[in-house]
Design a protein around this motif. Structure first.
Motif, PDB file in Angstrom:
ATOM      1  N   LEU A  29     -31.221  -9.123  -4.714  1.00  0.00           N
ATOM      2  CA  LEU A  29     -30.253  -8.620  -5.689  1.00  0.00           C
ATOM      3  C   LEU A  29     -28.959  -9.417  -5.581  1.00  0.00           C
ATOM      4  O   LEU A  29     -28.163  -9.237  -4.661  1.00  0.00           O
ATOM      5  CB  LEU A  29     -29.992  -7.126  -5.448  1.00  0.00           C
ATOM      6  N   GLN A  30     -28.766 -10.328  -6.524  1.00  0.00           N
ATOM      7  CA  GLN A  30     -27.621 -11.230  -6.478  1.00  0.00           C
ATOM      8  C   GLN A  30     -26.363 -10.551  -7.012  1.00  0.00           C
ATOM      9  O   GLN A  30     -26.390  -9.835  -8.013  1.00  0.00           O
ATOM     10  CB  GLN A  30     -27.916 -12.485  -7.299  1.00  0.00           C
ATOM     11  N   LEU A  31     -25.249 -10.791  -6.329  1.00  0.00           N
ATOM     12  CA  LEU A  31     -23.977 -10.157  -6.654  1.00  0.00           C
ATOM     13  C   LEU A  31     -22.826 -11.165  -6.578  1.00  0.00           C
ATOM     14  O   LEU A  31     -22.981 -12.250  -6.014  1.00  0.00           O
ATOM     15  CB  LEU A  31     -23.702  -9.008  -5.665  1.00  0.00           C
ATOM     16  N   ARG A  32     -21.693 -10.736  -7.109  1.00  0.00           N
ATOM     17  CA  ARG A  32     -20.457 -11.506  -6.985  1.00  0.00           C
ATOM     18  C   ARG A  32     -19.466 -10.659  -6.197  1.00  0.00           C
ATOM     19  O   ARG A  32     -19.132  -9.536  -6.591  1.00  0.00           O
ATOM     20  CB  ARG A  32     -19.898 -11.811  -8.375  1.00  0.00           C
ATOM     21  N   PHE A  33     -19.015 -11.184  -5.073  1.00  0.00           N
ATOM     22  CA  PHE A  33     -18.124 -10.424  -4.204  1.00  0.00           C
ATOM     23  C   PHE A  33     -17.062 -11.346  -3.635  1.00  0.00           C
ATOM     24  O   PHE A  33     -17.367 -12.409  -3.088  1.00  0.00           O
ATOM     25  CB  PHE A  33     -18.931  -9.795  -3.063  1.00  0.00           C
ATOM     26  N   ASN A  34     -15.813 -10.935  -3.772  1.00  0.00           N
ATOM     27  CA  ASN A  34     -14.706 -11.718  -3.213  1.00  0.00           C
ATOM     28  C   ASN A  34     -14.718 -13.141  -3.759  1.00  0.00           C
ATOM     29  O   ASN A  34     -14.483 -14.102  -3.025  1.00  0.00           O
ATOM     30  CB  ASN A  34     -14.794 -11.712  -1.676  1.00  0.00           C
ATOM     31  N   ASP A  35     -15.030 -13.257  -5.063  1.00  0.00           N
ATOM     32  CA  ASP A  35     -15.076 -14.547  -5.772  1.00  0.00           C
ATOM     33  C   ASP A  35     -16.155 -15.495  -5.260  1.00  0.00           C
ATOM     34  O   ASP A  35     -16.043 -16.711  -5.435  1.00  0.00           O
ATOM     35  CB  ASP A  35     -13.705 -15.254  -5.714  1.00  0.00           C
ATOM     36  N   LYS A  36     -17.182 -14.944  -4.637  1.00  0.00           N
ATOM     37  CA  LYS A  36     -18.285 -15.764  -4.138  1.00  0.00           C
ATOM     38  C   LYS A  36     -19.617 -15.085  -4.442  1.00  0.00           C
ATOM     39  O   LYS A  36     -19.685 -13.870  -4.583  1.00  0.00           O
ATOM     40  CB  LYS A  36     -18.162 -15.988  -2.630  1.00  0.00           C
ATOM     41  N   GLY A  37     -20.669 -15.897  -4.523  1.00  0.00           N
ATOM     42  CA  GLY A  37     -22.000 -15.346  -4.697  1.00  0.00           C
ATOM     43  C   GLY A  37     -22.536 -14.802  -3.387  1.00  0.00           C
ATOM     44  O   GLY A  37     -22.287 -15.361  -2.317  1.00  0.00           O
ATOM     45  N   THR A  38     -23.246 -13.690  -3.475  1.00  0.00           N
ATOM     46  CA  THR A  38     -23.857 -13.088  -2.285  1.00  0.00           C
ATOM     47  C   THR A  38     -25.048 -12.260  -2.751  1.00  0.00           C
ATOM     48  O   THR A  38     -25.460 -12.338  -3.912  1.00  0.00           O
ATOM     49  CB  THR A  38     -22.837 -12.238  -1.506  1.00  0.00           C
ATOM     50  N   ASN A  39     -25.623 -11.459  -1.867  1.00  0.00           N
ATOM     51  CA  ASN A  39     -26.651 -10.506  -2.264  1.00  0.00           C
ATOM     52  C   ASN A  39     -26.334  -9.166  -1.605  1.00  0.00           C
ATOM     53  O   ASN A  39     -25.476  -9.077  -0.721  1.00  0.00           O
ATOM     54  CB  ASN A  39     -28.050 -11.017  -1.907  1.00  0.00           C
ATOM     55  N   LEU A  40     -27.013  -8.125  -2.047  1.00  0.00           N
ATOM     56  CA  LEU A  40     -26.682  -6.781  -1.572  1.00  0.00           C
ATOM     57  C   LEU A  40     -26.872  -6.648  -0.070  1.00  0.00           C
ATOM     58  O   LEU A  40     -26.064  -6.008   0.608  1.00  0.00           O
ATOM     59  CB  LEU A  40     -27.541  -5.745  -2.306  1.00  0.00           C
TER      60      LEU A  40
ATOM     61  N   THR B  91     -23.802  -0.139  -7.750  1.00  0.00           N
ATOM     62  CA  THR B  91     -22.754  -1.163  -7.665  1.00  0.00           C
ATOM     63  C   THR B  91     -21.914  -1.260  -8.934  1.00  0.00           C
ATOM     64  O   THR B  91     -20.874  -1.922  -8.931  1.00  0.00           O
ATOM     65  CB  THR B  91     -23.376  -2.540  -7.387  1.00  0.00           C
ATOM     66  N   GLY B  92     -22.389  -0.640 -10.021  1.00  0.00           N
ATOM     67  CA  GLY B  92     -21.644  -0.732 -11.277  1.00  0.00           C
ATOM     68  C   GLY B  92     -21.771  -2.085 -11.944  1.00  0.00           C
ATOM     69  O   GLY B  92     -20.954  -2.444 -12.794  1.00  0.00           O
ATOM     70  N   GLY B  93     -22.779  -2.842 -11.566  1.00  0.00           N
ATOM     71  CA  GLY B  93     -22.977  -4.179 -12.121  1.00  0.00           C
ATOM     72  C   GLY B  93     -23.018  -5.227 -11.023  1.00  0.00           C
ATOM     73  O   GLY B  93     -23.052  -4.905  -9.835  1.00  0.00           O
ATOM     74  N   ASN B  94     -22.993  -6.476 -11.431  1.00  0.00           N
ATOM     75  CA  ASN B  94     -23.124  -7.570 -10.462  1.00  0.00           C
ATOM     76  C   ASN B  94     -21.814  -7.920  -9.759  1.00  0.00           C
ATOM     77  O   ASN B  94     -21.832  -8.641  -8.758  1.00  0.00           O
ATOM     78  CB  ASN B  94     -23.685  -8.821 -11.134  1.00  0.00           C
ATOM     79  N   TYR B  95     -20.702  -7.436 -10.287  1.00  0.00           N
ATOM     80  CA  TYR B  95     -19.401  -7.717  -9.681  1.00  0.00           C
ATOM     81  C   TYR B  95     -18.983  -6.523  -8.825  1.00  0.00           C
ATOM     82  O   TYR B  95     -18.863  -5.405  -9.334  1.00  0.00           O
ATOM     83  CB  TYR B  95     -18.351  -8.017 -10.745  1.00  0.00           C
ATOM     84  N   ILE B  96     -18.778  -6.761  -7.535  1.00  0.00           N
ATOM     85  CA  ILE B  96     -18.448  -5.679  -6.604  1.00  0.00           C
ATOM     86  C   ILE B  96     -16.960  -5.368  -6.689  1.00  0.00           C
ATOM     87  O   ILE B  96     -16.111  -6.234  -6.473  1.00  0.00           O
ATOM     88  CB  ILE B  96     -18.835  -6.059  -5.161  1.00  0.00           C
ATOM     89  N   SER B  97     -16.668  -4.115  -7.019  1.00  0.00           N
ATOM     90  CA  SER B  97     -15.282  -3.698  -7.211  1.00  0.00           C
ATOM     91  C   SER B  97     -14.615  -3.332  -5.894  1.00  0.00           C
ATOM     92  O   SER B  97     -15.276  -3.102  -4.877  1.00  0.00           O
ATOM     93  CB  SER B  97     -15.242  -2.481  -8.145  1.00  0.00           C
ATOM     94  N   GLU B  98     -13.309  -3.231  -5.941  1.00  0.00           N
ATOM     95  CA  GLU B  98     -12.547  -2.789  -4.766  1.00  0.00           C
ATOM     96  C   GLU B  98     -12.889  -1.344  -4.424  1.00  0.00           C
ATOM     97  O   GLU B  98     -12.961  -0.974  -3.253  1.00  0.00           O
ATOM     98  CB  GLU B  98     -11.054  -2.934  -5.033  1.00  0.00           C
ATOM     99  N   GLU B  99     -13.137  -0.533  -5.451  1.00  0.00           N
ATOM    100  CA  GLU B  99     -13.503   0.866  -5.230  1.00  0.00           C
ATOM    101  C   GLU B  99     -14.823   0.964  -4.458  1.00  0.00           C
ATOM    102  O   GLU B  99     -14.931   1.743  -3.508  1.00  0.00           O
ATOM    103  CB  GLU B  99     -13.636   1.599  -6.560  1.00  0.00           C
ATOM    104  N   TYR B 100     -15.817   0.172  -4.874  1.00  0.00           N
ATOM    105  CA  TYR B 100     -17.100   0.164  -4.162  1.00  0.00           C
ATOM    106  C   TYR B 100     -16.898  -0.280  -2.715  1.00  0.00           C
ATOM    107  O   TYR B 100     -17.431   0.321  -1.776  1.00  0.00           O
ATOM    108  CB  TYR B 100     -18.088  -0.778  -4.865  1.00  0.00           C
ATOM    109  N   THR B 101     -16.115  -1.313  -2.536  1.00  0.00           N
ATOM    110  CA  THR B 101     -15.857  -1.849  -1.197  1.00  0.00           C
ATOM    111  C   THR B 101     -15.197  -0.806  -0.303  1.00  0.00           C
ATOM    112  O   THR B 101     -15.629  -0.586   0.834  1.00  0.00           O
ATOM    113  CB  THR B 101     -14.957  -3.095  -1.279  1.00  0.00           C
ATOM    114  N   ASN B 102     -14.172  -0.150  -0.808  1.00  0.00           N
ATOM    115  CA  ASN B 102     -13.448   0.834  -0.005  1.00  0.00           C
ATOM    116  C   ASN B 102     -14.311   2.038   0.343  1.00  0.00           C
ATOM    117  O   ASN B 102     -14.305   2.515   1.485  1.00  0.00           O
ATOM    118  CB  ASN B 102     -12.197   1.292  -0.749  1.00  0.00           C
ATOM    119  N   THR B 103     -15.052   2.539  -0.644  1.00  0.00           N
ATOM    120  CA  THR B 103     -15.911   3.708  -0.421  1.00  0.00           C
ATOM    121  C   THR B 103     -16.984   3.410   0.615  1.00  0.00           C
ATOM    122  O   THR B 103     -17.233   4.209   1.534  1.00  0.00           O
ATOM    123  CB  THR B 103     -16.569   4.144  -1.740  1.00  0.00           C
ATOM    124  N   ASN B 104     -17.617   2.256   0.485  1.00  0.00           N
ATOM    125  CA  ASN B 104     -18.733   1.942   1.371  1.00  0.00           C
ATOM    126  C   ASN B 104     -18.287   1.430   2.729  1.00  0.00           C
ATOM    127  O   ASN B 104     -19.051   1.490   3.692  1.00  0.00           O
ATOM    128  CB  ASN B 104     -19.680   0.967   0.680  1.00  0.00           C
TER     129      ASN B 104
END
Length: 243
Positions: free
Chosen positions: A140-151, A205-218
């Motif tokens: 599952l490919q994602l965008r986090f902190n302006d970089k590509g990553t996976n879940l 995740t609310g989509g492929n871009y990881i939000s600050e809210e998701y980051t803080n909660t998790n």
């Protein structure tokens, strides 16, 4: 029920996360058990012991251990223990072997301690009891902190690094005595089910871009999981070395 096993190259919790699991365990251990464990580790630090199973991944003589890190079940499947090369069975088997260690060499005991240190940490990263269809979130490919990553990688180390999670962060929310009694009851299958129970929120995740809210909660969930992993590692070590 089919246990789906796939090669996973990412390292659960990363080096820092596994080290914190070990450090938390030693905060909950009595002095006699600490002494016994350190004697068997024979100069290896608890942080290095916790990361040993990841550090040997480049040594092909240990390739047989690679599936030990996880057990993937498809959606709606019930988590059960099935003999073979998966984290649930191998962790349970290793605990039993250490409890009956009379015929084990000191080196064998050391290796099994290192396995327990690591696999209890792995088990509390929920994607290590994830779905085979996406290789525990690796696909599952994602965008986090302006970089590509996976879940999977996001949960192994991405959030820990972004939030600069520390040992004290993991310990800041103490568990009640009632909670501790439940947490320290040794049952690998139940621990696995508990971890897997977080998957719905992890995948939200609310989509492929990881939000600050998701980051803080998790980040809060990660801190709690690392804390519980340390407590449970201490409980296992006490149970194994109580005599």
């Amino acid at each position: 029920m089919i246990v789906m096993l796939f090669p996973i190259k990412t390292l659960a919790w990363g080096k820092k996360g596994h080290a914190m699991v070990a450090e938390i365990a030693f905060r909950y251990l009595d002095e006699n058990t600490k002494k016994t464990v350190l004697e068997y580790l024979d100069g290896t630090t608890i942080e290095d012991a916790a990361n040993w199973m990841d550090n040997i991944k480049s040594n092909h003589s240990y390739d047989y251990m690679k599936p030990y890190h996880y057990a993937n079940f498809e959606r709606n499947e019930v988590v059960t223990e099935t003999s073979g090369d998966n984290i649930i069975y191998q962790l349970d088997a290793t605990i039993k072997e250490l409890k009956n260690r009379k015929n084990l060499s000191k080196e064998e005991i050391k290796t099994k301690i290192e396995i327990i240190f690591h696999l209890i940490g792995d088990l509390h990263q929920p994607l290590h009891v994830g779905y085979g269809s996406d290789k525990g979130g690796n696909s599952l490919q994602l965008r986090f902190n302006d970089k590509g990553t996976n879940l999977h990688s996001l949960w192994d180390s991405g959030i820990i690094e972004k939030k600069e999670i520390t040992l004290e962060d993991c310990l800041k929310e103490p568990f009640s005595k009632k909670e501790l009694r439940k947490i320290t009851k040794i049952n690998v299958v139940n621990w696995s089910k508990e971890s897997r129970g977080y998957l719905d929120s992890i995948y939200n995740t609310g989509g492929n871009y990881i939000s600050e809210e998701y980051t803080n909660t998790n980040a809060i969930l990660i801190e709690s999981q690392i804390h519980k992993a340390g407590i449970r590692l201490a409980a296992v070590l006490k149970a194994v070395f109580k005599n």
